[in-house]
Design a protein around this motif. Sequence first.
Motif, PDB file in Angstrom:
ATOM      1  N   ALA A  67      -1.338  -8.880  -7.836  1.00 16.37           N
ATOM      2  CA  ALA A  67      -2.263  -8.389  -6.824  1.00 16.37           C
ATOM      3  C   ALA A  67      -1.590  -7.166  -6.177  1.00 16.37           C
ATOM      4  O   ALA A  67      -0.907  -6.413  -6.856  1.00 16.37           O
ATOM      5  CB  ALA A  67      -2.571  -9.477  -5.819  1.00 16.37           C
ATOM      6  N   SER A  68      -1.746  -6.978  -4.882  1.00 16.71           N
ATOM      7  CA  SER A  68      -1.096  -5.861  -4.193  1.00 16.71           C
ATOM      8  C   SER A  68      -1.328  -5.989  -2.694  1.00 16.71           C
ATOM      9  O   SER A  68      -2.369  -6.508  -2.259  1.00 16.71           O
ATOM     10  CB  SER A  68      -1.657  -4.523  -4.671  1.00 16.71           C
ATOM     11  N   TYR A 111      -9.044   0.839  -6.156  1.00 11.91           N
ATOM     12  CA  TYR A 111      -7.801   0.073  -6.287  1.00 11.91           C
ATOM     13  C   TYR A 111      -7.776  -1.101  -5.307  1.00 11.91           C
ATOM     14  O   TYR A 111      -7.492  -2.247  -5.693  1.00 11.91           O
ATOM     15  CB  TYR A 111      -6.608   0.990  -6.051  1.00 11.91           C
ATOM     16  N   SER A 112      -8.084  -0.836  -4.040  1.00 18.64           N
ATOM     17  CA  SER A 112      -8.080  -1.906  -3.039  1.00 18.64           C
ATOM     18  C   SER A 112      -9.061  -3.011  -3.418  1.00 18.64           C
ATOM     19  O   SER A 112      -8.744  -4.205  -3.322  1.00 18.64           O
ATOM     20  CB  SER A 112      -8.429  -1.358  -1.654  1.00 18.64           C
ATOM     21  N   ALA A 113     -10.264  -2.615  -3.859  1.00 16.16           N
ATOM     22  CA  ALA A 113     -11.269  -3.613  -4.232  1.00 16.16           C
ATOM     23  C   ALA A 113     -10.818  -4.429  -5.434  1.00 16.16           C
ATOM     24  O   ALA A 113     -10.995  -5.653  -5.472  1.00 16.16           O
ATOM     25  CB  ALA A 113     -12.599  -2.927  -4.529  1.00 16.16           C
ATOM     26  N   SER A 114     -10.216  -3.764  -6.419  1.00 14.54           N
ATOM     27  CA  SER A 114      -9.785  -4.486  -7.623  1.00 14.54           C
ATOM     28  C   SER A 114      -8.669  -5.464  -7.318  1.00 14.54           C
ATOM     29  O   SER A 114      -8.625  -6.571  -7.871  1.00 14.54           O
ATOM     30  CB  SER A 114      -9.330  -3.493  -8.703  1.00 14.54           C
ATOM     31  N   LYS A 115      -7.754  -5.080  -6.431  1.00  9.84           N
ATOM     32  CA  LYS A 115      -6.647  -5.973  -6.106  1.00  9.84           C
ATOM     33  C   LYS A 115      -7.085  -7.110  -5.179  1.00  9.84           C
ATOM     34  O   LYS A 115      -6.552  -8.226  -5.256  1.00  9.84           O
ATOM     35  CB  LYS A 115      -5.493  -5.175  -5.489  1.00  9.84           C
ATOM     36  N   ALA A 116      -8.046  -6.845  -4.316  1.00  6.17           N
ATOM     37  CA  ALA A 116      -8.610  -7.925  -3.502  1.00  6.17           C
ATOM     38  C   ALA A 116      -9.329  -8.926  -4.407  1.00  6.17           C
ATOM     39  O   ALA A 116      -9.194 -10.149  -4.242  1.00  6.17           O
ATOM     40  CB  ALA A 116      -9.573  -7.358  -2.462  1.00  6.17           C
ATOM     41  N   ALA A 117     -10.076  -8.409  -5.385  1.00  3.75           N
ATOM     42  CA  ALA A 117     -10.767  -9.286  -6.338  1.00  3.75           C
ATOM     43  C   ALA A 117      -9.753 -10.098  -7.132  1.00  3.75           C
ATOM     44  O   ALA A 117      -9.947 -11.303  -7.363  1.00  3.75           O
ATOM     45  CB  ALA A 117     -11.637  -8.451  -7.278  1.00  3.75           C
ATOM     46  N   ALA A 118      -8.670  -9.456  -7.568  1.00  2.00           N
ATOM     47  CA  ALA A 118      -7.639 -10.162  -8.334  1.00  2.00           C
ATOM     48  C   ALA A 118      -7.034 -11.295  -7.511  1.00  2.00           C
ATOM     49  O   ALA A 118      -6.838 -12.409  -8.015  1.00  2.00           O
ATOM     50  CB  ALA A 118      -6.550  -9.178  -8.774  1.00  2.00           C
ATOM     51  N   GLY A 151      -2.009 -29.282 -14.639  1.00  2.73           N
ATOM     52  CA  GLY A 151      -0.584 -29.103 -14.887  1.00  2.73           C
ATOM     53  C   GLY A 151      -0.128 -27.674 -15.078  1.00  2.73           C
ATOM     54  O   GLY A 151       1.031 -27.428 -15.420  1.00  2.73           O
ATOM     55  N   VAL A 152      -1.021 -26.703 -14.874  1.00  2.02           N
ATOM     56  CA  VAL A 152      -0.687 -25.291 -15.074  1.00  2.02           C
ATOM     57  C   VAL A 152      -0.566 -24.612 -13.711  1.00  2.02           C
ATOM     58  O   VAL A 152      -1.459 -24.739 -12.863  1.00  2.02           O
ATOM     59  CB  VAL A 152      -1.757 -24.573 -15.929  1.00  2.02           C
ATOM     60  N   ALA A 153       0.533 -23.896 -13.493  1.00  5.37           N
ATOM     61  CA  ALA A 153       0.753 -23.196 -12.227  1.00  5.37           C
ATOM     62  C   ALA A 153       0.153 -21.797 -12.275  1.00  5.37           C
ATOM     63  O   ALA A 153       0.099 -21.164 -13.340  1.00  5.37           O
ATOM     64  CB  ALA A 153       2.248 -23.093 -11.932  1.00  5.37           C
ATOM     65  N   VAL A 154      -0.294 -21.319 -11.134  1.00  2.67           N
ATOM     66  CA  VAL A 154      -0.781 -19.938 -11.002  1.00  2.67           C
ATOM     67  C   VAL A 154      -0.021 -19.287  -9.860  1.00  2.67           C
ATOM     68  O   VAL A 154      -0.016 -19.800  -8.732  1.00  2.67           O
ATOM     69  CB  VAL A 154      -2.300 -19.889 -10.738  1.00  2.67           C
ATOM     70  N   VAL A 155       0.641 -18.177 -10.161  1.00  2.87           N
ATOM     71  CA  VAL A 155       1.469 -17.457  -9.191  1.00  2.87           C
ATOM     72  C   VAL A 155       0.853 -16.093  -8.931  1.00  2.87           C
ATOM     73  O   VAL A 155       0.576 -15.335  -9.870  1.00  2.87           O
ATOM     74  CB  VAL A 155       2.909 -17.286  -9.715  1.00  2.87           C
ATOM     75  N   THR A 156       0.623 -15.772  -7.664  1.00  2.36           N
ATOM     76  CA  THR A 156       0.155 -14.444  -7.271  1.00  2.36           C
ATOM     77  C   THR A 156       1.330 -13.650  -6.722  1.00  2.36           C
ATOM     78  O   THR A 156       1.993 -14.091  -5.786  1.00  2.36           O
ATOM     79  CB  THR A 156      -0.940 -14.538  -6.190  1.00  2.36           C
ATOM     80  N   ILE A 157       1.576 -12.486  -7.322  1.00  3.73           N
ATOM     81  CA  ILE A 157       2.611 -11.572  -6.822  1.00  3.73           C
ATOM     82  C   ILE A 157       1.907 -10.354  -6.235  1.00  3.73           C
ATOM     83  O   ILE A 157       1.078  -9.724  -6.900  1.00  3.73           O
ATOM     84  CB  ILE A 157       3.562 -11.111  -7.947  1.00  3.73           C
ATOM     85  N   ALA A 158       2.222 -10.032  -4.990  1.00  2.00           N
ATOM     86  CA  ALA A 158       1.601  -8.883  -4.321  1.00  2.00           C
ATOM     87  C   ALA A 158       2.675  -7.852  -3.995  1.00  2.00           C
ATOM     88  O   ALA A 158       3.329  -7.948  -2.948  1.00  2.00           O
ATOM     89  CB  ALA A 158       0.881  -9.335  -3.057  1.00  2.00           C
TER      90      ALA A 158
END
Length: 258
Positions: A138-139, A152-159, A174-181
């Motif tokens: 993300a960002s 860009y802002s809209a795409s990263k907010a959507a992500a 059992g699957v992890a999801v990690v968001t890196i901003a």
Amino acid sequence: MNAVRLKVFITGASSGIGQALAEHYVRRGAAVGLVARRADSLAAFAARFPDASLSLYPVDVRDAAALADAARRFIAEHGPADVVIANAGVSRGVLTGEGDLDTFRAVMDINYYGMVATFEPFIASMTAARRGTLVGMASVAGVRGLPGSGAYSASKAAAAKYLESLRVEMRPLGVAVVTIAPGYVRSEMTAHNPYPMPFLMNADRFAEKASRAIERRVRYATFPWQMRVAGMLLHALPRWLYDRLFERAPRKPRTSEQ
């Protein structure tokens, strides 16, 4: 995870954050699949690590069929992925009313839809094994809509919202999801920004910190830490004050590059 060779699939791997992450995992002895549009950059990277277990896929993440084929080949060669990092992204200056519709679409297709298309072909094998980690970039720029960076802002907010939805969906399986901003990271994307970039971080340092968050399966992480604080403050600003502070902020130049 270190007892067996880690299997990592990374998009946007030809430069910046993606390449720094690729180098980090290669040096750890992982089997790494690299996706990027620039075949020459992938080949140059592979030449630096002749003994590494590397698979190169010169694919545009907007081509979901080609991306799915790359995923199938990676799984066939190395086995189910342990970590899939949807990192491919672009930043373009845009303005509504100035004929930038194609640029808006390209940014959203790469930064958001490309992320969904990256994860799609790995879900079945991960959920069957009840293991694995999906990582999305993300960002901090997605916290508020930055002037001149509406795409860009809209795409990263959507992500970020997509990753949150996916995290809750995958948790019982059992699957992890990690968001890196990320905040500002030294890369081709930020090299020509015509404005100050506070707390600018080198890509290799960012990769080191991000990989630790991925290993710990952190739900949401921002690097550098100062930008986490900045993001929280931005989010808390009332709209009238945000508008007043940012209406004259420097903007990323518009570009016709897709």
